[in-house]
Design an enzyme around this catalytic site. Structure first.
Site: not given
Length: 373
Positions: A272, A276, A285
């Protein structure tokens, strides 16, 4: 064509070859369009015409995704879960199915929806907050987008089994993420599918993160594809950024499930590239170097390079695909800029097949009040 990995289990005499995935992800195109693994030729590479169709849909899907992200930032959508970088998986899933098959998507699979022929405004209705589902599932043979992780995997298994009992050759394909494989619903669905030998395919888009949780923190298995063997489900892993390989593997899985070969679990290794959702900051992260590594493996650039090298895709073809995508995005912008026409009576739609008397009375009272009577 066929699934012929070379694994066996020593000691108990049980041949596990039909169940275990290939030892390395199936890849038909290297970045320079050379065969990455000759053993992968057990899968038939899609025709040039099919790959051209996939390319056009991937270009369209990316422009759609970019436009939807911008609309979310403008407040026209409540949220948008980007599928940037996962176009080969989503377009491949749509192209591997017949019109009579069923697709079970998640909230991140809008590109698969539009590749299935669903109007882009209808595909974004859920994310706009106007309805739980903006399209007709029966007409498009596409289930409503699933927000809770993995709950739709059992629905796909049940529908596939029901269709077989009806005597059809319908296959169901469920799109799930790597995070969904940690949910109990996923394992229950695989177990039931294996027992029933249901004609269902589970495509796991392993994009490395369940929101901010890396795969290493949620699974100790050598790969998600290996989860299939415990349930008697044939499994494979594929380079999810290689459109040719994704189409080849999924087409094999779908047709073998259709022919009575039982369910398949396919793990697509992808990434990805975006956040998100439009409310997420992935820099908190994951390292920038990691994202850059995967950006160099961009599925659209990879397929375009391969098709140009073969002489299948011309510069004019690429320009036409880009122009079509831009016109598509412009139409989407214009239609989502208009405020939706809302009818409060739709509160009563799709609640009961035969509305009970008290709801019929309430609907009539609402209509009278809205008309000023």
């Amino acid at each position: 064509m066929g699934h012929t990995p070379t694994h066996t289990t020593p000691g108990n005499g049980v041949e596990l070859s039909p169940w275990l995935p290939s030892q390395v992800p199936v890849s038909l195109l290297s970045p320079q369009d050379r065969t990455a693994n000759e053993a992968n030729r057990t899968y038939r590479e899609p025709s040039s015409e099919t790959l051209l169709t996939a390319y056009r849909r991937m270009v369209l899907g990316r422009r759609f995704d970019e436009q939807a992200t911008a609309l979310a930032r403008q407040g026209r959508l409540a949220v948008h879960p980007s599928s940037l970088g996962q176009e080969a998986c989503q377009v491949g899933a749509a192209l591997a199915l017949r019109d009579t098959d069923w697709l079970f998507p998640t909230y991140r699979d809008c590109v698969a929806l539009i590749s299935r022929g669903i109007d882009p405004v209808e595909a974004l209705t859920l994310l706009r907050g106007d309805a739980h589902c903006g399209y007709d599932p029966l007409h498009h043979r596409t289930a409503p987008q699933c927000t809770p992780l993995a709950t739709h995997a059992a629905h796909a298994t049940g529908l596939a089994h029901a269709e077989r009992l009806k005597g059809t050759d319908t296959v169901a394909l469920a799109l799930v993420g790597d995070g969904a494989t940690s949910e109990g619903d996923f394992h229950e669905a695989l177990n039931l599918a294996g027992v029933l030998r249901a004609p269902v395919v589970f495509l796991v888009q392993n994009n490395r993160y369940a929101i901010s949780v890396p795969l290493s923190a949620q699974c100790a298995a050598p790969g998600l594809a290996y989860k299939g063997i415990g349930y008697g489900v044939r499994s494979e892993q594929v380079d999810g950024n290689d459109a040719a390989a994704v189409l080849a593997v999924l087409s094999t899985a779908v047709e073998e499930a259709r022919a009575g070969g039982g369910p398949w679990l396919v793990e697509a290794h992808t990434y990805r590239l975006g956040p998100h959702t439009s409310a997420d900051d992935p820099s908190r992260y994951r390292p920038a170097e990691e994202a850059e590594h995967w950006r160099r493996r961009d599925p659209i650039t990879r397929l375009e390079s391969a098709l140009r090298e073969r002489g299948v895709l011309t510069a004019a073809d690429a320009d036409a695909a880009a122009a079509e995508a831009e016109a598509y995005a412009a139409d989407l912008r214009a239609r989502l800029a208009a405020d939706p026409e809302l009818n409060p009576e739709t509160l009563f739609d799709h609640v009961f097949a035969e509305p009970p008397p008290h709801l019929t009375e309430q609907r009539a009272a609402l209509r009278a009040e809205s008309e000023g009577r």
